[in-house]
Design a protein around this motif. Sequence first.
Motif, PDB file in Angstrom:
ATOM      1  N   CYS A   1     -47.188  36.958  15.114  1.00  0.00           N
ATOM      2  CA  CYS A   1     -46.805  37.438  16.441  1.00  0.00           C
ATOM      3  C   CYS A   1     -47.935  37.246  17.448  1.00  0.00           C
ATOM      4  O   CYS A   1     -49.112  37.367  17.112  1.00  0.00           O
ATOM      5  CB  CYS A   1     -46.425  38.914  16.385  1.00  0.00           C
ATOM      6  SG  CYS A   1     -44.996  39.254  15.345  1.00  0.00           S
TER       7      CYS A   1
ATOM      8  N   ALA B   1     -41.592  33.156  12.027  1.00  0.00           N
ATOM      9  CA  ALA B   1     -41.694  33.432  10.590  1.00  0.00           C
ATOM     10  C   ALA B   1     -42.786  32.569   9.979  1.00  0.00           C
ATOM     11  O   ALA B   1     -42.870  31.369  10.241  1.00  0.00           O
ATOM     12  CB  ALA B   1     -40.355  33.153   9.915  1.00  0.00           C
TER      13      ALA B   1
ATOM     14  N   ARG C   1     -50.999  39.899  18.404  1.00  0.00           N
ATOM     15  CA  ARG C   1     -51.232  40.672  17.184  1.00  0.00           C
ATOM     16  C   ARG C   1     -52.029  39.880  16.161  1.00  0.00           C
ATOM     17  O   ARG C   1     -53.033  40.354  15.661  1.00  0.00           O
ATOM     18  CB  ARG C   1     -49.893  41.107  16.576  1.00  0.00           C
ATOM     19  CG  ARG C   1     -50.068  42.016  15.368  1.00  0.00           C
ATOM     20  CD  ARG C   1     -48.775  42.351  14.697  1.00  0.00           C
ATOM     21  NE  ARG C   1     -48.355  41.238  13.842  1.00  0.00           N
ATOM     22  CZ  ARG C   1     -47.252  41.240  13.120  1.00  0.00           C
ATOM     23  NH1 ARG C   1     -46.438  42.272  13.164  1.00  0.00           N
ATOM     24  NH2 ARG C   1     -46.936  40.209  12.364  1.00  0.00           N
ATOM     25  N   ASP C   2     -51.576  38.665  15.836  1.00  0.00           N
ATOM     26  CA  ASP C   2     -52.172  37.872  14.767  1.00  0.00           C
ATOM     27  C   ASP C   2     -53.003  36.734  15.351  1.00  0.00           C
ATOM     28  O   ASP C   2     -52.463  35.859  16.018  1.00  0.00           O
ATOM     29  CB  ASP C   2     -51.074  37.304  13.859  1.00  0.00           C
ATOM     30  CG  ASP C   2     -50.193  38.399  13.289  1.00  0.00           C
ATOM     31  OD1 ASP C   2     -50.744  39.397  12.807  1.00  0.00           O
ATOM     32  OD2 ASP C   2     -48.971  38.252  13.329  1.00  0.00           O
TER      33      ASP C   2
ATOM     34  N   GLY D   1     -48.532  39.185   9.458  1.00  0.00           N
ATOM     35  CA  GLY D   1     -48.465  40.633   9.313  1.00  0.00           C
ATOM     36  C   GLY D   1     -47.688  41.012   8.063  1.00  0.00           C
ATOM     37  O   GLY D   1     -47.158  40.160   7.333  1.00  0.00           O
ATOM     38  N   ALA D   2     -47.575  42.307   7.821  1.00  0.00           N
ATOM     39  CA  ALA D   2     -46.856  42.810   6.645  1.00  0.00           C
ATOM     40  C   ALA D   2     -45.384  42.420   6.671  1.00  0.00           C
ATOM     41  O   ALA D   2     -44.743  42.344   5.627  1.00  0.00           O
ATOM     42  CB  ALA D   2     -46.998  44.322   6.564  1.00  0.00           C
ATOM     43  N   ASP D   3     -44.855  42.133   7.861  1.00  0.00           N
ATOM     44  CA  ASP D   3     -43.446  41.758   7.990  1.00  0.00           C
ATOM     45  C   ASP D   3     -43.200  40.272   7.753  1.00  0.00           C
ATOM     46  O   ASP D   3     -42.064  39.813   7.842  1.00  0.00           O
ATOM     47  CB  ASP D   3     -42.924  42.161   9.366  1.00  0.00           C
ATOM     48  CG  ASP D   3     -43.719  41.549  10.515  1.00  0.00           C
ATOM     49  OD1 ASP D   3     -44.723  40.835  10.248  1.00  0.00           O
ATOM     50  OD2 ASP D   3     -43.349  41.766  11.677  1.00  0.00           O
ATOM     51  N   GLY D   4     -44.255  39.493   7.464  1.00  0.00           N
ATOM     52  CA  GLY D   4     -44.103  38.059   7.218  1.00  0.00           C
ATOM     53  C   GLY D   4     -43.986  37.242   8.493  1.00  0.00           C
ATOM     54  O   GLY D   4     -43.664  36.059   8.450  1.00  0.00           O
ATOM     55  N   GLN D   5     -44.277  37.841   9.618  1.00  0.00           N
ATOM     56  CA  GLN D   5     -44.185  37.174  10.921  1.00  0.00           C
ATOM     57  C   GLN D   5     -45.587  36.947  11.488  1.00  0.00           C
ATOM     58  O   GLN D   5     -46.520  37.693  11.191  1.00  0.00           O
ATOM     59  CB  GLN D   5     -43.397  38.058  11.904  1.00  0.00           C
ATOM     60  CG  GLN D   5     -41.995  38.404  11.484  1.00  0.00           C
ATOM     61  CD  GLN D   5     -41.038  37.282  11.783  1.00  0.00           C
ATOM     62  OE1 GLN D   5     -41.153  36.611  12.797  1.00  0.00           O
ATOM     63  NE2 GLN D   5     -40.081  37.061  10.907  1.00  0.00           N
TER      64      GLN D   5
ATOM     65  N   CYS E   1     -42.514  36.308  18.077  1.00  0.00           N
ATOM     66  CA  CYS E   1     -42.984  36.117  16.708  1.00  0.00           C
ATOM     67  C   CYS E   1     -42.281  34.923  16.075  1.00  0.00           C
ATOM     68  O   CYS E   1     -41.157  34.596  16.455  1.00  0.00           O
ATOM     69  CB  CYS E   1     -42.696  37.358  15.852  1.00  0.00           C
ATOM     70  SG  CYS E   1     -43.483  38.869  16.426  1.00  0.00           S
TER      71      CYS E   1
END
Length: 147
Positions: A122, A69, A125-126, A116-120, A67
């Motif tokens: 990945c 940022a 996933r994304d 994603g919700a974590d600000g990453q 991932c």
Amino acid sequence: MARPGPNLLPAALTMLATPILLGSGDPPSQVQYAQITIRERVILRVPRSPMPAVTASRWKERKGPRCIAAQALAGALPGEAGSVDIVLSGGKRVRAKLARACRQIDYYSSFYIRPGADGQICADRDPIRTRGGAVCEIEKFRALSPR
């Protein structure tokens, strides 16, 4: 089919108007509270940087992060077929290897990534979304270093 007689029409109008008339004399009701949930949706537009003087073949690939940022994204460059070189703040580069060739990235000056919700952002996933509507899955990231 029989038409209603003239005597039925005023009765129907009275039945429709009755709820309105009944509600007009009610005292004001108490204050009611409601809850609203606002959700934020962030989509990053990643501009493509102009072609640098250094060619893509002068970069060495090595194992990259899973991932990155979203705040570290600075721009993107067209990479070799099936990949996009992402420029991070500080000058580092990461190559996003795509699951399949995504030719629409070459036609537009930018693309979109929703972290994603974590600000990453990945791999696996994304996805990258082109301005033309194509969805390009990121298979993995590879770190790039000059040869």
